[in-house]
Design a protein around this motif. Structure first.
Motif, PDB file in Angstrom:
ATOM      1  N   UNK A  19       3.389  -2.087   3.097  1.00  0.00           N
ATOM      2  CA  UNK A  19       3.632  -1.538   1.617  1.00  0.00           C
ATOM      3  C   UNK A  19       4.770  -0.953   1.640  1.00  0.00           C
ATOM      4  N   UNK A  20       5.350   0.076   2.601  1.00  0.00           N
ATOM      5  CA  UNK A  20       6.199   0.829   2.497  1.00  0.00           C
ATOM      6  C   UNK A  20       7.761  -0.255   2.389  1.00  0.00           C
ATOM      7  N   UNK A  21       7.659  -1.081   3.605  1.00  0.00           N
ATOM      8  CA  UNK A  21       8.685  -1.766   3.381  1.00  0.00           C
ATOM      9  C   UNK A  21       9.006  -2.568   2.245  1.00  0.00           C
ATOM     10  N   UNK A  22       7.842  -2.942   1.320  1.00  0.00           N
ATOM     11  CA  UNK A  22       7.937  -3.929   0.166  1.00  0.00           C
ATOM     12  C   UNK A  22       8.662  -2.770  -0.897  1.00  0.00           C
ATOM     13  N   UNK A  23       8.302  -1.582  -0.964  1.00  0.00           N
ATOM     14  CA  UNK A  23       8.755  -0.722  -1.769  1.00  0.00           C
ATOM     15  C   UNK A  23      10.304  -0.423  -1.623  1.00  0.00           C
ATOM     16  N   UNK A  24      10.490  -0.506  -0.254  1.00  0.00           N
ATOM     17  CA  UNK A  24      11.840  -0.260   0.194  1.00  0.00           C
ATOM     18  C   UNK A  24      12.714  -1.391  -0.363  1.00  0.00           C
ATOM     19  N   UNK A  25      12.180  -2.650  -0.359  1.00  0.00           N
ATOM     20  CA  UNK A  25      12.952  -3.793  -0.892  1.00  0.00           C
ATOM     21  C   UNK A  25      13.141  -3.523  -2.378  1.00  0.00           C
ATOM     22  N   UNK A  26      12.465  -2.772  -3.186  1.00  0.00           N
ATOM     23  CA  UNK A  26      12.676  -2.434  -4.670  1.00  0.00           C
ATOM     24  C   UNK A  26      13.584  -1.344  -4.846  1.00  0.00           C
ATOM     25  N   UNK A  27      14.196  -0.748  -3.864  1.00  0.00           N
ATOM     26  CA  UNK A  27      14.977   0.366  -3.946  1.00  0.00           C
ATOM     27  C   UNK A  27      14.827   1.753  -3.508  1.00  0.00           C
ATOM     28  N   UNK A  31      -3.346  -1.825  -5.598  1.00  0.00           N
ATOM     29  CA  UNK A  31      -3.186  -3.364  -5.070  1.00  0.00           C
ATOM     30  C   UNK A  31      -2.971  -4.267  -6.032  1.00  0.00           C
ATOM     31  N   UNK A  32      -3.232  -4.019  -7.305  1.00  0.00           N
ATOM     32  CA  UNK A  32      -2.671  -5.097  -8.221  1.00  0.00           C
ATOM     33  C   UNK A  32      -1.025  -4.730  -8.477  1.00  0.00           C
ATOM     34  N   UNK A  33      -0.827  -3.630  -8.295  1.00  0.00           N
ATOM     35  CA  UNK A  33       0.730  -3.117  -8.377  1.00  0.00           C
ATOM     36  C   UNK A  33       1.520  -4.044  -7.226  1.00  0.00           C
ATOM     37  N   UNK A  34       0.966  -3.886  -5.918  1.00  0.00           N
ATOM     38  CA  UNK A  34       1.478  -4.552  -4.715  1.00  0.00           C
ATOM     39  C   UNK A  34       1.300  -6.077  -4.894  1.00  0.00           C
ATOM     40  N   UNK A  35       0.322  -6.453  -5.532  1.00  0.00           N
ATOM     41  CA  UNK A  35       0.228  -7.963  -5.783  1.00  0.00           C
ATOM     42  C   UNK A  35       1.255  -8.444  -6.514  1.00  0.00           C
ATOM     43  N   UNK A  36       1.525  -7.725  -7.860  1.00  0.00           N
ATOM     44  CA  UNK A  36       2.781  -8.030  -8.570  1.00  0.00           C
ATOM     45  C   UNK A  36       4.068  -8.003  -7.953  1.00  0.00           C
ATOM     46  N   UNK A  37       4.289  -6.916  -6.953  1.00  0.00           N
ATOM     47  CA  UNK A  37       5.693  -6.692  -6.359  1.00  0.00           C
ATOM     48  C   UNK A  37       5.676  -7.668  -5.433  1.00  0.00           C
ATOM     49  N   UNK A  38       4.834  -8.312  -4.821  1.00  0.00           N
ATOM     50  CA  UNK A  38       4.747  -9.123  -3.699  1.00  0.00           C
ATOM     51  C   UNK A  38       4.631 -10.619  -3.864  1.00  0.00           C
ATOM     52  N   UNK A  39       5.145 -10.985  -5.148  1.00  0.00           N
ATOM     53  CA  UNK A  39       5.424 -12.268  -5.909  1.00  0.00           C
ATOM     54  C   UNK A  39       4.141 -12.876  -6.165  1.00  0.00           C
ATOM     55  N   UNK A  40       3.325 -12.051  -6.811  1.00  0.00           N
ATOM     56  CA  UNK A  40       1.740 -12.180  -7.183  1.00  0.00           C
ATOM     57  C   UNK A  40       1.049 -12.808  -6.004  1.00  0.00           C
ATOM     58  N   UNK A  41       1.025 -12.145  -4.775  1.00  0.00           N
ATOM     59  CA  UNK A  41       0.294 -12.482  -3.659  1.00  0.00           C
ATOM     60  C   UNK A  41      -0.376 -11.429  -3.079  1.00  0.00           C
ATOM     61  N   UNK A  66       2.249   6.078  -1.256  1.00  0.00           N
ATOM     62  CA  UNK A  66       2.601   4.884  -1.525  1.00  0.00           C
ATOM     63  C   UNK A  66       2.076   4.304  -2.546  1.00  0.00           C
ATOM     64  N   UNK A  67       0.819   4.654  -2.902  1.00  0.00           N
ATOM     65  CA  UNK A  67       0.378   4.090  -4.113  1.00  0.00           C
ATOM     66  C   UNK A  67       0.988   4.780  -5.489  1.00  0.00           C
ATOM     67  N   UNK A  68       1.331   5.945  -5.395  1.00  0.00           N
ATOM     68  CA  UNK A  68       1.905   6.394  -6.612  1.00  0.00           C
ATOM     69  C   UNK A  68       3.316   5.726  -6.965  1.00  0.00           C
ATOM     70  N   UNK A  69       4.145   5.530  -5.608  1.00  0.00           N
ATOM     71  CA  UNK A  69       5.525   4.945  -5.752  1.00  0.00           C
ATOM     72  C   UNK A  69       5.443   3.593  -6.258  1.00  0.00           C
ATOM     73  N   UNK A  70       4.364   2.786  -5.931  1.00  0.00           N
ATOM     74  CA  UNK A  70       3.852   1.442  -6.358  1.00  0.00           C
ATOM     75  C   UNK A  70       3.729   1.647  -7.887  1.00  0.00           C
ATOM     76  N   UNK A  71       2.819   2.364  -8.136  1.00  0.00           N
ATOM     77  CA  UNK A  71       2.517   2.586  -9.791  1.00  0.00           C
ATOM     78  C   UNK A  71       4.005   3.103 -10.554  1.00  0.00           C
ATOM     79  N   UNK A  72       4.570   3.731 -10.071  1.00  0.00           N
ATOM     80  CA  UNK A  72       5.875   4.147 -10.629  1.00  0.00           C
ATOM     81  C   UNK A  72       6.751   2.873 -10.858  1.00  0.00           C
ATOM     82  N   UNK A  73       6.800   1.892  -9.875  1.00  0.00           N
ATOM     83  CA  UNK A  73       7.510   0.563 -10.407  1.00  0.00           C
ATOM     84  C   UNK A  73       6.967  -0.188 -11.555  1.00  0.00           C
TER      85      UNK A  73
END
Length: 241
Positions: free
Chosen positions: A176-184, A146-156, A204-211
């Protein structure tokens, strides 16, 4: 030359890992490992492993848990309940729930028992603690999805939960999937049927963690708290994003 990083999440089958090649961002691999040491030995090796599991265990715990938990909760708003307080090392190494609660009461201020959700994570926390050493901290980092998604989501914080009453919440997972897609990430990769013993949220969590692992590799990530401390074994106590 390839440059691989891995985002890792605990799952029923063990550990689910999304590997990304930073020299070729479209190259992704998904693997499940029964034990954490197997991931460390995997070839090709990941230069950075970002894992959603506490690293660095306190001897005593104050209100709100370790400093990392207290640092990130205010950032996550309605998602902060996903950050549980890590109890003392003695409690984590106790295999009986009632005994663990008794030890936690004696090693926390104010005295606090342990949730069943946290207790069920103890075997995986012990698994990492058993192999971690300060020499490994240039490669293995504690993160939180969730902190990863916060960071990827413009710190929101993400506006939708991943789960409602313990069950997967499709709109939150799709967000969350759509946000990850926006990162490639390729949507088909994220929408694939998870391996046996893992859920869609784990993937999805593992994918966010990989970013976040990529951010760490490029020197773009930061620890929470910035002035982190170490446990009695010298392990860094920080969550990265």
């Amino acid at each position: 030359m390839d440059l691989w990083v891995a985002g890792v999440d605990g799952c029923k089958a063990g550990w689910i890992a999304v590997f990304r090649n930073l020299k070729d961002p479209a190259a992704t691999r998904l693997h499940v490992f029964a034990e954490f040491p197997d991931l460390l030995k995997f070839d090709p090796p990941a230069q950075v492993i970002a894992v959603d599991m506490p690293i660095g265990l306190p001897e005593r715990v104050g209100a709100g848990g370790r400093a990392p938990e207290k640092s990130v909760r205010p950032l996550l708003g309605q998602r902060q309940s996903s950050v549980f307080s890590v109890p003392s090392r003695a409690a984590v190494y106790t295999e009986d729930y009632r005994d663990a609660c008794e030890i936690s009461l004696k090693t926390s201020e104010p005295p606090r028992k342990i949730s069943k959700q946290a207790f069920y994570l103890f075997p995986k926390i012990r698994e990492i603690d058993a192999v971690m050493h300060p020499d490994m901290e240039s490669r293995v980092f504690e993160v939180h999805p969730e902190l990863a998604f916060w960071r990827l989501n413009g710190e929101a914080e993400m506006s939708l939960p991943k789960k409602i009453k313990g069950r997967a919440n499709a709109p939150g997972l799709n967000q969350r999937r759509d946000l990850l897609v926006s990162y490639g990430f390729d949507q088909a990769f994220l929408d694939q049927k998870p391996p046996r013993g893992a859920g869609r949220d784990d993937l999805l969590d593992a994918a966010a963690n990989s970013l976040i692992a990529g951010r760490i590799q490029f020197g773009e990530a930061e620890p929470f708290p910035k002035s982190f401390t170490r446990d009695v074994r010298g392990l860094r106590i920080a969550i990265w994003a």
